[in-house]
Design a protein around this motif. Structure first.
Motif, PDB file in Angstrom:
ATOM      1  N   UNK A   1       0.831  -1.201   0.000  1.00 38.82           N
ATOM      2  CA  UNK A   1       0.000   0.000   0.000  1.00 38.82           C
ATOM      3  C   UNK A   1       0.864   1.248   0.000  1.00 38.82           C
ATOM      4  N   UNK A   2       1.926   1.250   0.758  1.00 43.68           N
ATOM      5  CA  UNK A   2       2.812   2.418   0.799  1.00 43.68           C
ATOM      6  C   UNK A   2       3.456   2.657  -0.562  1.00 43.68           C
ATOM      7  N   UNK A   3       3.783   1.588  -1.264  1.00 43.19           N
ATOM      8  CA  UNK A   3       4.344   1.751  -2.614  1.00 43.19           C
ATOM      9  C   UNK A   3       3.304   2.332  -3.566  1.00 43.19           C
ATOM     10  N   UNK A   4       2.069   1.860  -3.447  1.00 44.57           N
ATOM     11  CA  UNK A   4       1.001   2.389  -4.308  1.00 44.57           C
ATOM     12  C   UNK A   4       0.763   3.868  -4.037  1.00 44.57           C
ATOM     13  N   UNK A   5       0.818   4.267  -2.773  1.00 45.54           N
ATOM     14  CA  UNK A   5       0.631   5.680  -2.426  1.00 45.54           C
ATOM     15  C   UNK A   5       1.795   6.528  -2.933  1.00 45.54           C
ATOM     16  N   UNK A   6       2.991   5.991  -2.866  1.00 47.12           N
ATOM     17  CA  UNK A   6       4.157   6.717  -3.380  1.00 47.12           C
ATOM     18  C   UNK A   6       4.032   6.930  -4.882  1.00 47.12           C
ATOM     19  N   UNK A   7       3.515   5.938  -5.587  1.00 43.34           N
ATOM     20  CA  UNK A   7       3.325   6.079  -7.033  1.00 43.34           C
ATOM     21  C   UNK A   7       2.278   7.137  -7.350  1.00 43.34           C
TER      22      UNK A   7
ATOM     23  N   UNK B   1       1.659   9.728  -5.548  1.00 46.35           N
ATOM     24  CA  UNK B   1       2.237  11.034  -5.230  1.00 46.35           C
ATOM     25  C   UNK B   1       2.978  11.612  -6.430  1.00 46.35           C
ATOM     26  N   UNK B   2       3.507  10.749  -7.277  1.00 47.39           N
ATOM     27  CA  UNK B   2       4.218  11.222  -8.466  1.00 47.39           C
ATOM     28  C   UNK B   2       3.290  12.001  -9.399  1.00 47.39           C
ATOM     29  N   UNK B   3       2.004  11.732  -9.342  1.00 45.68           N
ATOM     30  CA  UNK B   3       1.060  12.418 -10.231  1.00 45.68           C
ATOM     31  C   UNK B   3       0.951  13.902  -9.914  1.00 45.68           C
ATOM     32  N   UNK B   4       1.235  14.265  -8.675  1.00 48.14           N
ATOM     33  CA  UNK B   4       1.192  15.685  -8.313  1.00 48.14           C
ATOM     34  C   UNK B   4       2.600  16.263  -8.207  1.00 48.14           C
ATOM     35  N   UNK B   5       3.582  15.531  -8.716  1.00 46.01           N
ATOM     36  CA  UNK B   5       4.934  16.059  -8.795  1.00 46.01           C
ATOM     37  C   UNK B   5       5.763  15.923  -7.544  1.00 46.01           C
ATOM     38  N   UNK B   6       5.417  14.960  -6.670  1.00 45.07           N
ATOM     39  CA  UNK B   6       6.206  14.782  -5.458  1.00 45.07           C
ATOM     40  C   UNK B   6       6.771  13.371  -5.409  1.00 45.07           C
ATOM     41  N   UNK B   7       8.072  13.272  -5.255  1.00 41.91           N
ATOM     42  CA  UNK B   7       8.743  11.975  -5.208  1.00 41.91           C
ATOM     43  C   UNK B   7       8.791  11.475  -3.765  1.00 41.91           C
TER      44      UNK B   7
ATOM     45  N   UNK C   1       9.168   7.669  -1.400  1.00 41.89           N
ATOM     46  CA  UNK C   1       9.407   6.228  -1.378  1.00 41.89           C
ATOM     47  C   UNK C   1       8.433   5.602  -0.393  1.00 41.89           C
ATOM     48  N   UNK C   2       8.317   4.291  -0.434  1.00 41.92           N
ATOM     49  CA  UNK C   2       7.435   3.600   0.497  1.00 41.92           C
ATOM     50  C   UNK C   2       7.833   3.875   1.944  1.00 41.92           C
ATOM     51  N   UNK C   3       9.123   4.035   2.192  1.00 44.98           N
ATOM     52  CA  UNK C   3       9.593   4.256   3.564  1.00 44.98           C
ATOM     53  C   UNK C   3       9.304   5.673   4.066  1.00 44.98           C
ATOM     54  N   UNK C   4       8.887   6.562   3.183  1.00 46.99           N
ATOM     55  CA  UNK C   4       8.529   7.920   3.593  1.00 46.99           C
ATOM     56  C   UNK C   4       7.098   8.008   4.122  1.00 46.99           C
ATOM     57  N   UNK C   5       6.359   6.893   4.050  1.00 45.22           N
ATOM     58  CA  UNK C   5       4.926   6.891   4.355  1.00 45.22           C
ATOM     59  C   UNK C   5       4.644   5.947   5.518  1.00 45.22           C
ATOM     60  N   UNK C   6       3.706   6.348   6.370  1.00 44.50           N
ATOM     61  CA  UNK C   6       3.232   5.505   7.468  1.00 44.50           C
ATOM     62  C   UNK C   6       1.711   5.430   7.395  1.00 44.50           C
TER      63      UNK C   6
ATOM     64  N   UNK D   1      -6.805  -2.472  -0.312  1.00 44.96           N
ATOM     65  CA  UNK D   1      -6.686  -1.171  -0.971  1.00 44.96           C
ATOM     66  C   UNK D   1      -5.500  -1.132  -1.916  1.00 44.96           C
ATOM     67  N   UNK D   2      -4.391  -1.769  -1.544  1.00 47.51           N
ATOM     68  CA  UNK D   2      -3.222  -1.806  -2.433  1.00 47.51           C
ATOM     69  C   UNK D   2      -3.565  -2.498  -3.744  1.00 47.51           C
ATOM     70  N   UNK D   3      -4.277  -3.623  -3.661  1.00 43.32           N
ATOM     71  CA  UNK D   3      -4.656  -4.357  -4.870  1.00 43.32           C
ATOM     72  C   UNK D   3      -5.674  -3.559  -5.679  1.00 43.32           C
ATOM     73  N   UNK D   4      -6.598  -2.910  -4.995  1.00 43.10           N
ATOM     74  CA  UNK D   4      -7.607  -2.088  -5.658  1.00 43.10           C
ATOM     75  C   UNK D   4      -6.953  -0.953  -6.436  1.00 43.10           C
ATOM     76  N   UNK D   5      -5.968  -0.295  -5.857  1.00 46.11           N
ATOM     77  CA  UNK D   5      -5.255   0.781  -6.544  1.00 46.11           C
ATOM     78  C   UNK D   5      -4.517   0.261  -7.763  1.00 46.11           C
ATOM     79  N   UNK D   6      -3.962  -0.936  -7.654  1.00 48.61           N
ATOM     80  CA  UNK D   6      -3.169  -1.488  -8.751  1.00 48.61           C
ATOM     81  C   UNK D   6      -4.014  -1.789  -9.983  1.00 48.61           C
TER      82      UNK D   6
END
Length: 477
Positions: A157-163, A165-171, A173-178, A358-363
Motif C-alpha cells: 500500500x505504501x508503494x502504491x501511495x508513493x506512485x 504522489x508522483x502524479x502531483x509532482x512529489x517523489x 518512497x514507500x519508507x517515507x509513508x506511514x 486497498x493496495x490491490x484495488x489501486x493497482x
C-alpha cells in the motif's frame, strides 16, 4: 479538448464552463446548436447532448423547448459568497468535545435527513469491488494477515501511495509513508510530533471540527487565522502572527477546506511556505479532499511544492471510497522518526487486510474510474443543493462555491442562531452541522454546514427546503 482521463462529453462540459466563467458566454446567452458543436469539435450528437444535459443538471444551462440551451442567468446571480473570517489576536483554548459528540449522535441517526455528517453514502461510493477484494484476501490470506504489521504499515500500500504522489509532482518512497487509522490519527501523530501540551498552532477559521477535537485532546491552543471563502488563509496575517508569537505548527487543508470548500491558489501556497520556512514553523496539511476536485487538474498539495522539506502530509481514503476501512497515511518528512515513535505508543500498527485490499484495488486502476464517477456525482449534488438553498433560504443568505469535496457552507443573518435552528430541524427529522463547532472560539453561530455526500433524493431536497423555511421564520421573528 485533449484530456486523457475524462470522457469526451466531460471535456466539452469543462470547456463550456470555462467560457462562462471567463465571460465568453454571458448569462442568458444562447449556446451554439448541437449540430454546430458536433461539427466544431468532431464529436457525435449523443456526446454533445450528454455534455449539455450534464451542465443542465448542474444548473449551469437551461433548456428552452424549440429554442435550445442557454446560460442560466439565475445561476450567475446566486447568493453572495460568505464573508472572509477575521483573525483573533489571542490563542483560544479549545473546548469542543461535548458539542462534537452531541452532533455526531444525531448525524449517525439514519432516520434523519443526512445533511450533518461529512461522510459519503456507502451506496454512492459503490465499493463493492473493493469489498470483494477484501473478502477474497480474507479467504486466501486470512491466516498470514492475522498479524501485527510493521509500524509503517503494509509495503504494498505504501508503494502504491508513493506512485500516486508522483502524479502531483512529489517523489516519495514507500519508507517515507506511514499508514494510520484514518486522517484523524495522521493529524494527531503529526501534531504530537511537533508540539507539546500548552503550545499554540495556527489554523483556518472556520475549520474541521475533528481537528479542533484533536487539538483539545492534545492540550493545544489555536490561533484562528483570517480565511477567505475562495482563497483560504491570509498569508500576510500569518506572517504578522509569526513575527509576534511563538507558533509550533500551522495546520491547513491542502484543498477544499471543510467546511468552506476553499482552495489556496498555488502562488499563495508558495508564499505561505516561504513564510513558514523563514520562521522555521512546520506545516501540517490535510489533503483528505484533494482527489475530489471538479476541475481538470488536481490542486497540488503543499508537500509537492516544497518537496516535503517543512511539511507533514496527511490524507485518507475515508471521503473518497472506504470510510469504514479507516485507512489513512502520513508522510512526516524530517519529523518521521518522532511520528513512528508516537504511532508505536498510540496504536502500534494498523489492520493488515484492509491495507492489502486497498493496495490491490489501486493497482487495478479501479480507483481512478471510481473517482471520475463520484466527482461528477458530488458536483451535481452540490449544484442541486445550491439551487434548493437559493429557492428556500432567506434572500440575504450567503453560500460557498466549492470546487471540490461535497460540503456547502451557509452564512445567515446574525438574527439566526443555528443552534436554535438545529433543535428546530431535529423536530422535523433533519440533521445539519451548526457553525459554532467549526471554531475554536465557538464563532459562526449564524452559519451552518450542509453535506451533499448522499445521493440526491426528493427526501433530501425536501429537507433542504424545510430547513430554509425554518430559517426564514427565524429571520422574520
Amino acid at each position: 479538448m485533449d484530456h486523457p482521463t475524462a470522457h469526451r462529453y466531460e471535456q466539452l462540459a469543462d470547456l463550456i464552463t470555462g467560457m462562462i466563467e471567463k465571460g465568453t458566454l454571458a448569462p442568458g446567452e444562447r449556446l451554439p446548436s448541437l449540430r454546430a458543436v458536433c461539427e466544431q469539435h468532431r464529436i457525435s450528437l449523443s456526446t454533445a447532448l450528454q455534455a449539455y444535459r450534464l451542465l443542465e443538471q448542474r444548473g449551469v444551462l437551461i433548456a428552452r423547448p424549440q429554442s435550445g440551451f442557454y446560460v442560466n442567468a439565475a445561476h450567475a446571480t446566486s447568493f453572495a459568497l460568505p464573508s472572509a473570517s477575521r483573525g483573533r489576536s489571542k490563542p483560544s483554548t479549545v473546548s469542543i468535545g461535548g458539542a462534537v459528540a452531541h452532533l455526531l449522535e444525531y448525524a449517525s441517526n439514519t432516520s434523519l435527513v443526512p445533511l450533518g455528517c461529512a461522510v459519503p453514502d456507502a451506496a454512492l461510493l459503490q465499493a463493492a469491488k473493493l469489498d470483494r477484494t477484501l473478502s477474497r484476501l480474507a479467504r486466501t490470506q486470512g491466516g498470514d494477515a492475522n498479524i501485527y504489521s510493521a509500524p509503517r504499515g503494509e509495503r504494498s500500500l505504501r508503494q502504491a501511495l508513493a506512485q500516486r504522489a508522483m502524479r502531483v509532482g512529489h517523489a516519495l518512497s514507500a519508507d517515507d509513508i506511514l499508514i494510520t487509522c484514518g486522517c484523524t490519527e495522521a493529524l494527531a501523530l503529526a501534531l504530537s510530533a511537533v508540539a507539546q501540551r500548552g503550545d499554540a498552532v495556527a489554523i483556518e477559521s472556520p475549520t474541521y471540527f475533528g481537528l479542533l477535537h484533536t487539538l483539545e485532546a492534545l492540550g493545544l491552543k489555536a490561533f484562528e487565522m483570517p480565511t477567505s471563502p475562495t482563497a483560504g488563509i491570509d498569508v500576510a496575517a500569518l506572517s504578522r502572527l509569526l513575527d509576534a508569537e511563538t507558533i509550533s505548527a500551522c495546520v491547513l487543508s491542502s484543498s477544499f477546506n471543510n467546511p468552506l470548500g476553499s482552495t489556496m491558489p498555488e502562488a499563495n501556497k508558495r508564499a505561505l511556505l516561504d513564510v513558514l520556512q523563514a520562521h522555521d514553523v512546520p506545516l501540517i496539511e490535510d489533503d483528505t479532499y484533494g482527489e475530489l476536485h471538479f476541475g481538470r487538474e488536481r490542486p497540488r498539495p503543499f508537500i509537492a511544492l516544497d518537496g516535503g522539506a517543512n511539511t507533514l502530509y496527511c490524507s485518507s481514503f475515508s471521503k473518497s471510497i472506504a470510510p469504514g476501512y479507516r485507512v489513512g497515511w502520513i508522510a512526516g518528512g524530517r519529523h518521521m522518526a518522532r511520528v513512528i515513535e508516537r504511532k508505536l505508543a498510540f496504536s502500534l500498527c494498523g489492520a493488515v487486510l484492509p491495507q492489502r485490499a486497498l493496495a490491490e484495488f489501486l493497482a487495478t486502476g479501479a480507483y481512478d474510474t471510481h473517482l471520475r464517477r463520484v466527482r461528477r456525482i458530488f458536483q451535481d449534488n452540490l449544484a442541486r443543493m445550491t439551487r434548493a438553498v437559493e429557492a428556500s433560504f432567506p434572500v440575504d443568505t450567503k453560500a460557498s462555491r466549492p470546487e471540490g469535496g461535497f460540503v456547502l457552507w451557509l452564512e445567515l443573518s446574525r438574527k439566526i442562531d443555528t443552534r436554535a435552528l438545529f433543535d428546530a430541524a431535529l423536530e422535523h427529522g433533519i440533521c445539519f452541522a451548526p457553525g459554532d463547532v467549526f471554531s475554536a472560539s465557538r464563532r459562526f453561530r449564524h452559519c451552518l454546514r450542509l453535506s451533499a455526500g448522499y445521493s440526491w433524493t426528493p427526501q433530501i431536497e425536501s429537507g433542504v427546503h424545510t430547513l430554509g423555511r425554518l430559517a426564514r421564520e427565524m429571520s422574520s421573528d
